[in-house]
Design a protein around this motif. Structure first.
Motif: not given
Length: 213
Positions: A80, A84, A195-196, A199, A203
């Protein structure tokens, strides 16, 4: 009217508690960081070390299956993070080694099951990279999925099924010295995936990520 007011207070308290828990983070930067990253061209991402625990172990809990899930999640986080970073490659001053190549080279060197007993400069040499990104992810499940669904449906928040933390580090490939470290505590809700998680965390650290242009 009193019931409505009480409900609003409970909702506000719950959201505030969630925000406070999510805001706990720490970032460390070595005095050598800026000079070191200028020399880096290729960086590898290692599988994360994952620990999954339970406040109350589920029925038919199997330690071996739990360990397999930890290993799987460790590679999922690795993948993941690579995805990204690959999506935003133009934002970074380095390239990132394909994680499939990373894992093949680790396996070929018989490092896959013993990463923790090798120094990061040893690993970087095997992988042929200038630095390595690695980390840990700890997750403690505190509520059943059924309980989380009920809470979410009734109150519109509180779908948290667990809590834990993620630590991400960068070590220099030349001497294995730690250059950068990011630690974050977090809530995990019913709908979170690796993934969440990545992510959301990437960020948040984008402004402090050493390889950002």
């Amino acid at each position: 009217m009193k019931k409505i007011l009480l409900f609003a207070v409970v909702c506000l308290f719950g959201l505030n508690a969630h925000a406070q828990f999510e805001s706990a983070k720490q970032i460390y930067e070595s005095p050598k960081l800026k000079d070191a990253v200028k020399t880096h061209k290729l960086v590898a991402i290692l599988p994360f070390n994952v620990k999954i625990s339970y406040k109350k172990p589920p029925k038919n809990f199997d330690a071996a299956s739990n360990h397999e899930q930890e290993l799987k999640m460790g590679k999922n986080i690795q993948s993941s993070m690579y995805t990204y970073l690959l999506r935003k490659a133009d934002n970074y001053s380095v390239s990132f080694q394909d994680v499939e190549k990373t894992n093949v080279l680790l396996n070929r060197a018989k490092y896959s099951d013993s990463i923790e007993i090798h120094t990061k400069d040893e690993i970087a040499k095997v992988l042929g990279v200038d630095a390595v990104i690695f980390g840990t992810y700890n997750q403690e499940s505190t509520k059943s999925e059924t309980g989380a669904i009920v809470t979410t449906v009734l109150f519109g928040f509180g779908g948290k099924t667990g809590e834990g933390g993620i630590t991400m580090q960068i070590c220099d490939g030349a001497d294995g010295e730690m250059l950068w470290r990011y630690t974050k505590r977090m809530n995990e809700d019913l709908f979170s995936s690796t993934d969440d998680v990545i992510e959301r965390q990437m960020r948040k650290i984008s402004r402090n990520f050493p390889y950002s242009k």
